[in-house]
Design an enzyme around this catalytic site. Structure first.
Site, PDB file in Angstrom:
ATOM      1  CD  GLU A  92      -5.170   8.125  -0.046  1.00 44.67           C
ATOM      2  OE1 GLU A  92      -4.394   7.875   0.898  1.00 44.67           O
ATOM      3  OE2 GLU A  92      -5.285   9.263  -0.522  1.00 44.67           O
ATOM      4  CE1 TYR A 145      -5.130   9.664   5.138  1.00 42.60           C
ATOM      5  CE2 TYR A 145      -4.918   7.518   4.071  1.00 42.60           C
ATOM      6  CZ  TYR A 145      -4.734   8.886   4.058  1.00 42.60           C
ATOM      7  OH  TYR A 145      -4.178   9.486   2.969  1.00 42.60           O
ATOM      8  CG  ASP A 198      -1.777  11.505   7.428  1.00 45.42           C
ATOM      9  OD1 ASP A 198      -2.005  12.571   8.038  1.00 45.42           O
ATOM     10  OD2 ASP A 198      -1.035  11.444   6.435  1.00 45.42           O
TER      11      ASP A 198
END
Length: 362
Positions: free
Chosen positions: A34, A117, A135
């Site tokens: 991520e 996020y 996102d």
DNA sequence: AAGACGGGGTC
DNA sequence: GACCCAGTCTT
């Protein structure tokens, strides 16, 4: 819309890409992927994901690394604060949290480099917490399907889209839902030329029905790009040494290494090089000297027109000047063969690719 | 609320 | 040239 999540997940199960981080729920792997994927395309981030997993198989290995080595592995990916935060968080988890990642959105969000996020992504994918990711993909998908023209980069926009995503999320399977909506945005509901003709939501998609696909999502303000003129000084001693420095101050490329830099107001011509550079302080490891005090033998400009290097907020005009020194400078330098050990900006890496120090030695 | 922060891809 | 990318942090 009724059954949005059901249709979305159905689409996803038939169309998803097999990505390496989709084979695991291990928090270290998910967190790593991520961070790498922030503002970065899957194809660009993938090689970095592989090299990080291989070099640092777990959070303890990453924590034990030197920050300069982490930056070196991150070289070329951009947004280097991600790498520094990655390392800081690895140390935090390894040494303060017993090697165990937090398992809630709230606690995850406290980690450096982990925002709304990323905390949502990890919490949902690893721990099945029903917290929606928002996102760039999610903004696009929801703004189009629901015809929402609130600017996505505004505070009201962020709240509105988060709330909508949170309303739509599949509480029973948040991990799949989150990945599905992002995948749908990335491969179907693309920014340009989305595949509306065989989209499972086209019948109810407000943007499609009203012909507003190209107008959504709405983004406020445009960034202004500043022109800067960089003159890099490539010192070369008879022994094949050169001088580099680590960028410590805030600003671009913090933590990376580069050559001594003379920044000017405009493109620097060869005739004006001497007068401009003479007063420049050349920072060594232990001491510093003025350029004019150095035993300069020859100055060779490497290109007539500057190299243009574009960043999101800056347009760099870069020239490389080779400075041959007739003897040791008194500054602590490094053998040019060791340059590859240091993380450098892309523009320098690219320059080094077709530059040979041997051309300037004997 | 607005800027800063990289590098690469698409159109 | 303009926009975008599995955003976050600072001012």
């Amino acid at each position: 819309m009724l059954n949005f999540s059901k249709k979305l997940i159905h689409w996803y199960l038939q169309n998803k890409r097999e990505l390496p981080w989709r084979q695991t729920q291990d928090p270290y792997s998910i967190w790593l992927s991520e961070i790498i994927l922030q503002q970065t395309r899957v194809e660009q981030g993938m090689p970095y994901y592989f090299s990080f997993v291989e070099t640092y198989p777990d959070v303890k290995a990453l924590a034990a690394a030197r920050e300069d080595d982490v930056l070196k592995l991150w070289q070329g990916l951009g947004y280097y604060s991600r790498a520094r935060n990655l390392h800081a968080t690895a140390k935090k988890v390894a040494y303060d949290l017993n090697g165990v990642f937090p398992d809630t959105y709230k606690e995850l969000k406290k980690l450096k480099g982990v925002g709304d996020y990323t905390a949502s992504a990890i919490a949902s994918i690893c721990f099945n917490e029903a917290t929606a990711v928002v996102d760039g993909n999610v903004y696009r998908v929801l703004s189009r399907i629901y015809g929402i023209d609130t600017p996505i980069n505004s505070t009201p926009g962020a709240k509105e889209f988060k709330a909508l995503a949170q309303e739509l999320i599949d509480k029973k399977d948040p991990a799949t839902f989150n990945q599905a909506i992002m995948e749908f945005g990335a491969t179907q509901c693309k920014p340009k030329n989305p595949y509306c003709l065989h989209c499972p939501f086209s019948e109810s998609c407000v943007a499609f029905q009203q012909g507003r696909i190209a107008d959504l999502p709405v983004k406020k303000g445009k960034i202004k790009v500043r022109d800067r003129f960089f003159n890099y000084l490539i010192f070369i001693t008879p022994k094949g040494e050169t001088l580099i420095q680590q960028r410590k101050e805030k600003g671009i490329w913090r933590g990376l290494f580069d050559f001594p830099l003379l920044e000017t107001e405009k493109d620097l011509q060869k005739e004006h090089f001497r007068e401009s550079v003479n007063k420049l302080m050349i920072l060594g490891k232990d001491k510093s000297v003025k350029f004019e005090a150095l035993p300069v033998e020859e100055i060779i400009l490497q290109q007539r027109a500057p190299i243009i290097h574009k960043l999101s907020h800056q347009k760099l005009h870069v020239k490389f000047w080779v400075i041959k020194l007739s003897e040791a400078s008194g500054l602590q330098m490094i053998a040019y063969e060791r340059l590859g050990d240091f993380a450098v900006p892309r523009v320098i890496d690219r320059f080094l690719e077709d530059f040979d120090f041997k051309d300037f030695l004997e």
